[in-house]
Motif scaffolding. Structure first.
Motif, PDB file in Angstrom:
ATOM      1  N   PHE A   7       0.779  -2.120   7.529  1.00  0.00           N
ATOM      2  CA  PHE A   7       0.284  -1.905   6.175  1.00  0.00           C
ATOM      3  C   PHE A   7      -0.809  -2.926   5.931  1.00  0.00           C
ATOM      4  O   PHE A   7      -0.597  -4.124   6.117  1.00  0.00           O
ATOM      5  N   ILE A   8      -1.972  -2.450   5.528  1.00  0.00           N
ATOM      6  CA  ILE A   8      -3.092  -3.331   5.201  1.00  0.00           C
ATOM      7  C   ILE A   8      -3.480  -3.021   3.773  1.00  0.00           C
ATOM      8  O   ILE A   8      -3.754  -1.871   3.428  1.00  0.00           O
ATOM      9  N   ALA A   9      -3.509  -4.060   2.948  1.00  0.00           N
ATOM     10  CA  ALA A   9      -3.826  -3.867   1.533  1.00  0.00           C
ATOM     11  C   ALA A   9      -4.547  -5.087   0.996  1.00  0.00           C
ATOM     12  O   ALA A   9      -4.408  -6.195   1.522  1.00  0.00           O
ATOM     13  N   GLY A  10      -5.310  -4.856  -0.057  1.00  0.00           N
ATOM     14  CA  GLY A  10      -5.975  -5.963  -0.724  1.00  0.00           C
ATOM     15  C   GLY A  10      -4.994  -6.732  -1.588  1.00  0.00           C
ATOM     16  O   GLY A  10      -4.159  -6.143  -2.265  1.00  0.00           O
ATOM     17  N   ASP A  11      -5.111  -8.053  -1.564  1.00  0.00           N
ATOM     18  CA  ASP A  11      -4.179  -8.849  -2.361  1.00  0.00           C
ATOM     19  C   ASP A  11      -4.461  -8.761  -3.864  1.00  0.00           C
ATOM     20  O   ASP A  11      -3.652  -9.182  -4.676  1.00  0.00           O
ATOM     21  N   GLN A  12      -5.589  -8.154  -4.230  1.00  0.00           N
ATOM     22  CA  GLN A  12      -5.925  -7.952  -5.640  1.00  0.00           C
ATOM     23  C   GLN A  12      -5.740  -6.496  -6.080  1.00  0.00           C
ATOM     24  O   GLN A  12      -6.102  -6.130  -7.188  1.00  0.00           O
ATOM     25  N   ALA A  13      -5.183  -5.676  -5.203  1.00  0.00           N
ATOM     26  CA  ALA A  13      -5.029  -4.245  -5.482  1.00  0.00           C
ATOM     27  C   ALA A  13      -4.013  -4.008  -6.596  1.00  0.00           C
ATOM     28  O   ALA A  13      -2.937  -4.614  -6.597  1.00  0.00           O
ATOM     29  N   HIS A  14      -4.361  -3.125  -7.509  1.00  0.00           N
ATOM     30  CA  HIS A  14      -3.402  -2.769  -8.558  1.00  0.00           C
ATOM     31  C   HIS A  14      -2.218  -1.982  -7.982  1.00  0.00           C
ATOM     32  O   HIS A  14      -1.178  -1.873  -8.612  1.00  0.00           O
ATOM     33  N   SER A  15      -2.375  -1.478  -6.787  1.00  0.00           N
ATOM     34  CA  SER A  15      -1.322  -0.707  -6.119  1.00  0.00           C
ATOM     35  C   SER A  15      -0.496  -1.572  -5.160  1.00  0.00           C
ATOM     36  O   SER A  15       0.256  -1.048  -4.342  1.00  0.00           O
ATOM     37  N   ARG A  16      -0.626  -2.864  -5.271  1.00  0.00           N
ATOM     38  CA  ARG A  16       0.041  -3.806  -4.366  1.00  0.00           C
ATOM     39  C   ARG A  16       1.542  -3.530  -4.242  1.00  0.00           C
ATOM     40  O   ARG A  16       2.130  -3.602  -3.175  1.00  0.00           O
ATOM     41  N   GLU A  17       2.171  -3.214  -5.343  1.00  0.00           N
ATOM     42  CA  GLU A  17       3.623  -2.984  -5.342  1.00  0.00           C
ATOM     43  C   GLU A  17       4.029  -1.823  -4.435  1.00  0.00           C
ATOM     44  O   GLU A  17       5.117  -1.823  -3.862  1.00  0.00           O
TER      45      GLU A  17
END
Length: 75
Positions: free
Chosen positions: A19-29
């Motif tokens: 899983f790769i995601a931005g740490d500022q993403a609103h979808s982080r959860e």
């Protein structure tokens, strides 16, 4: 609207998951929940300063080295 991707996560188990995601993403959860539910080898990689859509086309933020390392180790 009725698609719930986590309902069938077990169907791909025990495949390796990255899983790769931005740490500022609103979808982080959602990334955190998918990681929690995944089985087998898994990794959650946060891209510092990236938001929800930044990893679509901001190639300077895409962690190509992480992708290469993961695929070499898991495939």
């Amino acid at each position: 609207m009725n698609f719930h991707p986590f309902n069938d996560l077990d169907l791909i188990a025990p495949r390796p998951l990255l899983f790769i995601a931005g740490d500022q993403a609103h979808s982080r959860e959602f990334s955190e929940e998918a990681y929690r539910l995944g089985t087998g080898p898994k990794e959650l990689f946060w891209v510092p300063g990236a938001g929800h859509v930044d990893l679509y086309d901001r190639t300077g933020l895409i962690p190509f080295d992480k992708l290469t390392d993961f695929f070499r180790a898991q495939l």
